[in-house]
Design an enzyme around this catalytic site. Structure first.
Site, PDB file in Angstrom:
ATOM      1  N   GLY A 122       0.783  -1.223   0.000  1.00 33.54           N
ATOM      2  CA  GLY A 122       0.000   0.000   0.000  1.00 33.54           C
ATOM      3  C   GLY A 122       0.818   1.278   0.000  1.00 33.54           C
ATOM      4  O   GLY A 122       1.821   1.407  -0.703  1.00 33.54           O
ATOM      5  N   SER A 123       0.361   2.222   0.835  1.00 31.25           N
ATOM      6  CA  SER A 123       0.882   3.592   0.774  1.00 31.25           C
ATOM      7  C   SER A 123       2.328   3.735   1.220  1.00 31.25           C
ATOM      8  O   SER A 123       2.898   4.818   1.098  1.00 31.25           O
ATOM      9  CB  SER A 123      -0.008   4.505   1.628  1.00 31.25           C
ATOM     10  OG  SER A 123      -1.320   4.544   1.098  1.00 31.25           O
ATOM     11  N   THR A 124       2.928   2.685   1.754  1.00 32.94           N
ATOM     12  CA  THR A 124       4.365   2.769   2.060  1.00 32.94           C
ATOM     13  C   THR A 124       5.173   2.980   0.783  1.00 32.94           C
ATOM     14  O   THR A 124       6.346   3.364   0.847  1.00 32.94           O
ATOM     15  CB  THR A 124       4.852   1.486   2.767  1.00 32.94           C
ATOM     16  OG1 THR A 124       4.535   0.347   1.952  1.00 32.94           O
ATOM     17  CG2 THR A 124       4.202   1.335   4.124  1.00 32.94           C
ATOM     18  N   PHE A 125       4.543   2.752  -0.389  1.00 31.96           N
ATOM     19  CA  PHE A 125       5.228   2.962  -1.673  1.00 31.96           C
ATOM     20  C   PHE A 125       5.222   4.424  -2.112  1.00 31.96           C
ATOM     21  O   PHE A 125       6.000   4.815  -2.984  1.00 31.96           O
ATOM     22  CB  PHE A 125       4.567   2.109  -2.762  1.00 31.96           C
ATOM     23  CG  PHE A 125       5.373   0.918  -3.165  1.00 31.96           C
ATOM     24  CD1 PHE A 125       5.660  -0.084  -2.254  1.00 31.96           C
ATOM     25  CD2 PHE A 125       5.871   0.789  -4.456  1.00 31.96           C
ATOM     26  CE1 PHE A 125       6.413  -1.183  -2.617  1.00 31.96           C
ATOM     27  CE2 PHE A 125       6.634  -0.308  -4.827  1.00 31.96           C
ATOM     28  CZ  PHE A 125       6.905  -1.293  -3.909  1.00 31.96           C
ATOM     29  N   LYS A 126       4.333   5.225  -1.546  1.00 34.67           N
ATOM     30  CA  LYS A 126       4.171   6.603  -2.029  1.00 34.67           C
ATOM     31  C   LYS A 126       5.437   7.447  -1.932  1.00 34.67           C
ATOM     32  O   LYS A 126       5.724   8.235  -2.847  1.00 34.67           O
ATOM     33  CB  LYS A 126       3.009   7.269  -1.285  1.00 34.67           C
ATOM     34  CG  LYS A 126       1.658   6.707  -1.688  1.00 34.67           C
ATOM     35  CD  LYS A 126       0.524   7.248  -0.834  1.00 34.67           C
ATOM     36  CE  LYS A 126      -0.801   6.615  -1.280  1.00 34.67           C
ATOM     37  NZ  LYS A 126      -1.910   6.973  -0.384  1.00 34.67           N
TER      38      LYS A 126
END
Length: 570
Positions: free
Chosen positions: A281-285
């Site tokens: 998820g958003s840990t990639f942003k």
């Protein structure tokens, strides 16, 4: 005048007898000395032969040369020298039915009493089977050995053999692995370094890993508490040195006891930290923003994007958990974890550049570490078009191992240089390999304040270990079940770095399918269930790693705060 004293003269026969006796005694003395020398020579030959056998004999095919005095497998220790695995001699109980001289039925009953894992009928069947040999028990306890020995039965054999002992039991079980019955490594470090551990030239010295038993225990304890509290089916965690790639801790739950691996289920033995791959998820942003910064797509954290309540994109609709409904800055996109904002940045970056960056970061290959248990990244593959690029930009449609996520954050915050993860302590005998530059040092520096903002004022507030200047990103991803995204079951993760003003360590924590609790107000998102894990882990391991809490130090937050407003845009 006195008469002269007559002289005594021995008879010739007597003189001859005396001479013969002397010759006989001399001969006997010579023979005795010769016998003594011969006996001493035989003793010397025997001693030399025994010494030669001890040093160079075959020893039943198990040892050779001077390594007879070494353990059959080298020890494994942590970075502080604490023992993690060692080889010991244990008792093995065997049975040779043909050598049994007593009553076999009575013996079977006695064996059932001493070795209750089987009944008397089972042992009697062995005794009358006609086979030459059976193992009855390996790693037998002293009291069992004593009881077997007291039976006085020649057909029962007691022998010592080497066995692997893991004194910390389940601690770091997935990283350590275990050996098979023949002493060969079958998983973990035991498998990865099997040849090294069995090498006669090296096994006298312990293999020193990079992990710290104290850090490992703290990580496992906090993950285990969260897993139990939120009734998750699994968990994983990593603590890594951002500058060297050294693993200070690597955990996968549920775990197992490597002393008795046969008692563990397949799920317990599965390494979620390296073999499992998950949409995180958003840990990639942060990666998407950093790629855009280095590519010139994002020139300022104040750069504006239209963060409407929904974003039509290539025939699909992208939504936000925390919608802005207005224009928002890059800083705000990070703070509130906006899918809509990040998707637009990824779209500007484009598929080709996104793939190239992910390749440089190692996200398109198996995680780079010595372990053999490594999962393969899942990507959109041939379907990787513009919409998939937007999805990957905010962490959907790409699945990586938690260790890969930790490597990515280490690369992003150590100045932009990729180093592969390593299980070995960096130092003499294992130097730090040359890394490869992925991000510019300037981008690495600018990202510090952005990720600190997420923890100070955004979705990661619960990860803020007081004084340790934690920066990081939450990630909540719908779990893929039977090829479809579940609307109720999530994978939650948090990737944190501390201290963010001078990054030294990465901490990644992940929960698989956590449940909602009253204190989470029905939410199963990462900010509620896994961010607190990182908070607790950092607070415990910071002092161990020489990081002292300091509430007066921070990254340069003046670089981001002017571009952050409330939801109304004020």
């Amino acid at each position: 005048m006195n008469a002269p004293t007559p002289a005594l003269v021995a008879r010739p026969e007597r003189l001859r007898l005396v001479g013969q006796r002397r010759q006989f005694l001399a001969l006997m003395h010579q023979r005795l000395m010769f016998g003594l020398l011969l006996f001493a020579g035989i003793v010397v030959v025997i001693v030399l032969r025994l010494a030669w056998l001890a040093a160079f004999g075959d020893h039943a095919g198990r040892r050779g040369g001077f390594d007879a005095f070494l353990p059959e497998r080298g020890d494994i220790v942590d970075r502080d020298g604490q023992p993690l695995a060692r080889t010991i001699d244990v008792w093995t109980i065997g049975l040779s039915p043909a050598k049994v001289i007593g009553d076999k039925l009575a013996l079977a009953q006695k064996l059932a009493a001493i070795l209750p894992e089987h009944d008397a009928a089972y042992y009697h069947a062995l005794l009358v089977s006609g086979r030459p040999f059976y193992f009855l028990r390996r790693r037998a306890s002293p009291d069992v050995v004593q009881a077997i020995n007291a039976l006085g039965e020649p057909g029962l054999q007691l022998e010592r053999e080497p066995d692997r002992l893991y004194p910390q039991t389940s601690l770091a079980a997935h990283l350590l692995g275990f050996t098979d019955i023949d002493g060969h490594g079958t998983s973990g470090a035991e498998r990865a370094f099997d040849e090294l551990l069995r090498d006669p030239a090296r096994r006298g010295q312990p293999l020193q890993l990079s992990i710290s038993s104290r850090v490992q225990q703290a990580l496992e304890h906090e993950l285990g508490d969260a897993m139990a509290h939120f009734q998750a089916i699994g968990a994983a965690g990593v603590v890594m040195d951002v500058h060297t790639g050294e693993l200070l801790a690597l955990a996968s739950l549920p775990n197992f006891n490597p002393n008795v691996p046969g008692q563990a289920s397949a799920d317990q033995r599965f390494n979620r930290a390296t073999l499992g791959v998950y949409e995180l998820g958003s840990t990639f942003k942060p990666f998407t923003v950093a790629m855009a910064m280095d590519s010139g797509v994002v020139r300022s954290v104040g750069q504006q994007y239209n963060c409407a309540n929904a974003l039509p994109a290539y025939g699909h609709i992208i939504h936000d958990t925390h919608p802005f409904g207005r224009m928002c800055s890059v800083a705000e996109i990070m703070q509130e974890s906006s899918n809509i904002g990040t998707a637009q940045i990824a779209d500007q970056l484009g598929t080709t550049r996104q793939k190239a960056w992910l390749k440089k970061m190692g996200f398109l290959d198996k995680v780079e570490v010595e372990l053999r248990e490594r999962g393969r990244t899942l990507t959109p593959g041939s379907r990787w078009g513009p919409f998939e690029t937007m999805n990957v930009g905010f962490g959907q449609g790409i699945a990586v191992a938690p260790l890969q996520l930790a490597q990515g954050y280490a690369t992003l915050f150590n100045g932009g240089v990729y180093h592969p993860a390593t299980m070995l302590k960096v130092g003499p005998g294992h130097s730090l390999p040359a890394g490869r530059r992925v991000f510019s040092a300037d981008t690495s520096y600018r990202m510090r304040a952005l990720l600190r903002l997420v923890v100070m004022k955004g979705t990661g507030k619960n990860a803020d270990a007081v004084g340790y200047r934690v920066g990081g990103k939450t990630g909540t991803a719908q779990k893929v079940i039977d090829g479809r995204y579940s609307k109720t079951i999530n994978i939650t993760s948090f990737a944190g770095v501390f201290p963010m003003d001078d990054p030294r360590y990465v901490v990644v924590a992940m929960l698989d399918s956590p449940k909602a609790m009253p204190e989470t107000y029905g939410f199963t998102t990462a900010g509620w269930n896994v961010a607190p894990v990182v908070n607790k882990v950092v607070s415990r391991i910071g002092p161990m790693l020489g990081v002292q809490p300091d509430t007066n130090r921070e990254p340069n937050m003046a670089e981001v705060m002017p571009f952050v407003h409330d939801k109304a845009g004020k």
